[in-house]
Design a protein around this motif. Structure first.
Motif, PDB file in Angstrom:
ATOM      1  N   TYR B  44       0.833  -1.207   0.000  1.00 32.29           N
ATOM      2  CA  TYR B  44       0.000   0.000   0.000  1.00 32.29           C
ATOM      3  C   TYR B  44       0.871   1.261   0.000  1.00 32.29           C
ATOM      4  O   TYR B  44       0.598   2.227  -0.727  1.00 32.29           O
ATOM      5  CB  TYR B  44      -0.929  -0.006   1.211  1.00 32.29           C
ATOM      6  N   ALA B  47       2.368   1.725  -3.412  1.00 33.11           N
ATOM      7  CA  ALA B  47       1.324   2.134  -4.366  1.00 33.11           C
ATOM      8  C   ALA B  47       0.949   3.597  -4.153  1.00 33.11           C
ATOM      9  O   ALA B  47       0.787   4.366  -5.112  1.00 33.11           O
ATOM     10  CB  ALA B  47       0.102   1.234  -4.200  1.00 33.11           C
ATOM     11  N   ALA B  57      -4.402   3.731  -4.677  1.00 35.28           N
ATOM     12  CA  ALA B  57      -3.470   2.847  -3.964  1.00 35.28           C
ATOM     13  C   ALA B  57      -4.222   1.663  -3.365  1.00 35.28           C
ATOM     14  O   ALA B  57      -3.757   0.521  -3.409  1.00 35.28           O
ATOM     15  CB  ALA B  57      -2.739   3.635  -2.875  1.00 35.28           C
ATOM     16  N   LEU B  60      -5.149  -0.688  -6.155  1.00 33.17           N
ATOM     17  CA  LEU B  60      -4.007  -1.452  -6.650  1.00 33.17           C
ATOM     18  C   LEU B  60      -3.571  -2.503  -5.629  1.00 33.17           C
ATOM     19  O   LEU B  60      -3.197  -3.624  -5.993  1.00 33.17           O
ATOM     20  CB  LEU B  60      -2.840  -0.506  -6.960  1.00 33.17           C
ATOM     21  N   CYS B  61      -3.623  -2.133  -4.363  1.00 34.14           N
ATOM     22  CA  CYS B  61      -3.250  -3.071  -3.308  1.00 34.14           C
ATOM     23  C   CYS B  61      -4.141  -4.325  -3.399  1.00 34.14           C
ATOM     24  O   CYS B  61      -3.671  -5.459  -3.333  1.00 34.14           O
ATOM     25  CB  CYS B  61      -3.417  -2.385  -1.949  1.00 34.14           C
ATOM     26  N   THR B  89       3.970  -4.422  -7.656  1.00 32.13           N
ATOM     27  CA  THR B  89       3.236  -3.204  -7.301  1.00 32.13           C
ATOM     28  C   THR B  89       3.766  -2.005  -8.080  1.00 32.13           C
ATOM     29  O   THR B  89       2.997  -1.220  -8.646  1.00 32.13           O
ATOM     30  CB  THR B  89       3.351  -2.930  -5.789  1.00 32.13           C
ATOM     31  N   ARG B  90       5.092  -1.874  -8.111  1.00 29.63           N
ATOM     32  CA  ARG B  90       5.681  -0.733  -8.824  1.00 29.63           C
ATOM     33  C   ARG B  90       5.326  -0.773 -10.301  1.00 29.63           C
ATOM     34  O   ARG B  90       4.931   0.234 -10.892  1.00 29.63           O
ATOM     35  CB  ARG B  90       7.197  -0.750  -8.662  1.00 29.63           C
ATOM     36  N   ALA B  93       1.694   0.088 -10.778  1.00 29.72           N
ATOM     37  CA  ALA B  93       1.425   1.483 -10.419  1.00 29.72           C
ATOM     38  C   ALA B  93       1.922   2.416 -11.517  1.00 29.72           C
ATOM     39  O   ALA B  93       1.234   3.372 -11.910  1.00 29.72           O
ATOM     40  CB  ALA B  93       2.085   1.812  -9.082  1.00 29.72           C
TER      41      ALA B  93
END
Lengths: 273, 194
Positions: B44, B47, B57, B60-61, B89-90, B93
């Motif tokens: 989190y 994100a 965020a 996406l989490c 995640t990166r 994002a």
């Protein structure tokens, strides 16, 4: 270019690759390098992993409180959807489909490792359960013992509150320094003695309790006991007279096999009321 | 950043990532829950740092952990689970940021740059957040400000080297040298963490 410079150049390429910042020419050079030196794949992974450490330095922010529940609900919902999809496509098959990109060879090896790890965990769990069960048994026995003592104490307290069948005993003769309290429980035909300085007798001797009532011609035998424990001694009263609040209680020491007549040494007697 | 969000532990909480992933693949949602509690904050936070939007965020989490649940592509031989989650995640994002409009992206850059200069955690926070976070911060502190700026812009914003050069008004070659030099320094300092 020296060997050292060459290595430094490799590191530049690997760092640039991790940053996704290689020119096409550099990328081609790195591809050739990795083909010639496959051992550099490990070093390439180290650079990727190093870059992935960066977010650990961020000031952490807690996710919203409800996010965990939403993710779990969505996961279980998606699982049900997968199950339904699987049932529709192939009735009778196992509903859970687990994709695994590592390939069956790697997958099988990892599965074997998992079985070992989980088996070891299972063994540890079972050992822990046995130990916990032993602790539980010991705790249960202690609870039962405490409950018995509690019932006994409550009985004594009940009798102490009424006071009608409580006798205070004082030592005489060879037990002149002894003392005690005797409770008779008419409803239960039992007696309880709490005494001090009343020793345990040899196995061929026994204490005997006698009830003496002014209207009775002779003492009535009210049972025998020994000091099997330092706490209260409890025994059954043989006749109703013993629990019917006689005027006085006497305690004698007698041979175990002696007939139930008051011929032994008097050692305790209740204070006449 | 600390991996364990919850101080209280049970036997399940202490299970290795490897065992938890196996349990998760067997359909045990409890394993996903433990993994989330272990790495949810990392995912989190990253994100949020890239997207600069709590709503996005959060979305996406959820996407990342559902991806892990539905299609577990993690390969333990390629690094730790925290590394895998950070990379995933990166990547996602930055994809989201790139899909935004140019105007929105400029705003995000400005806000993110401001956020990057936020105050460092207090010693107390650092102690709580764990040794790994502290190690990474100390490693970053050994970079020059210029190296760190280039590296963080590249990592958190996913800008190309030419975009970074334009942003910082420095030559492209300088961006290339600084960013690679920064990562090589970190690699040497943190090599026992990877």
């Amino acid at each position: 270019m020296t060997r050292s410079d060459f290595s430094e150049h490799w590191h530049d390429l690997l760092a640039g690759h991790a940053l996704d910042a290689l020119s096409p020419a550099e990328q081609a050079e790195l591809d050739r390098l990795l083909q010639d030196h496959p051992e550099l794949e490990a070093e390439k992974a180290v650079y990727d992993q190093t870059l992935a450490q960066l977010p650990h330095a961020l000031v952490p922010v807690a996710p919203p409180a409800g996010l965990e529940a939403r993710i779990l609900a969505a996961a279980q919902g998606s699982d049900r959807a997968i199950e339904a999809h699987s049932r529709d496509r192939s009735p009778g098959r196992s509903p859970r489909v687990i994709p695994w990109r590592g390939g069956w060879g790697v997958g099988t090896a990892i599965a074997a490792g998992l079985i070992l790890v989980m088996g070891w965990d299972n063994l540890r769990l079972r050992r822990a359960i046995v130990v916990r069960q032993q602790d539980l048994d010991a705790a249960t026995a202690l609870i039962q013992q405490l409950q018995q003592q509690q019932r006994q104490t409550e009985t004594i307290l009940t009798q102490l509150r009424t006071g009608e069948t409580l006798y205070l005993l004082e030592g005489v003769g060879s037990l002149a320094g002894a003392s005690g309290s005797l409770l008779t429980l008419p409803g239960q035909d039992e007696a309880i003695l709490i005494a001090s300085d009343v020793p345990a007798l040899p196995s061929d001797q026994v204490y005997r309790l006698w009830a003496l009532d002014q209207e009775a011609a002779a003492p009535v035998f009210c049972g025998a006991f020994n000091r099997s424990s330092p706490e209260a001694v409890q025994w059954s009263l043989p006749t109703e007279v013993c629990g019917a609040a006689p005027d006085q209680m006497l305690v004698t020491i007698d041979p175990v096999n002696a007939p139930p007549v008051p011929t032994g040494e008097l050692v305790l007697q209740s204070v006449v009321r | 950043m600390d991996e364990a969000d919850n101080p209280g532990t049970t036997q399940t909480d202490e299970a290795s990532d490897f065992v938890l992933l196996a349990a998760m693949q067997a359909g045990q949602a409890e394993a996903l829950q433990v993994i989330y509690r272990r790495y949810g904050r990392l995912v989190y936070t990253l994100a949020l740092r890239v997207l600069n939007s709590p709503e996005e965020a959060e979305d996406l989490c959820q996407e990342v952990f559902l991806k892990l649940w539905q299609q577990p592509t993690y390969d333990a031989s390629r690094g730790s689970l925290s590394t895998f989650l950070a990379v995933l995640t990166r990547s996602r994002a930055i994809d989201r940021v790139r899909s935004r409009g140019a105007r929105s992206r400029l705003l995000q850059r400005w806000q993110t740059t401001n956020q990057a200069t936020a105050a460092s955690p207090s010693p107390l926070e650092a102690a709580v957040q764990g040794d790994q976070a502290q190690r990474v911060r100390e490693a970053l502190d050994q970079l020059t400000h210029a190296e760190r700026d280039v590296l963080e812009i590249a990592y958190y914003e996913g800008l190309s080297q030419s975009q970074i050069a334009e942003r910082l008004n420095i030559p492209l070659g300088t961006v290339k040298t600084r960013s690679r030099q920064a990562l090589k320094k970190l690699r040497n300092i943190l090599k026992d963490l990877t």
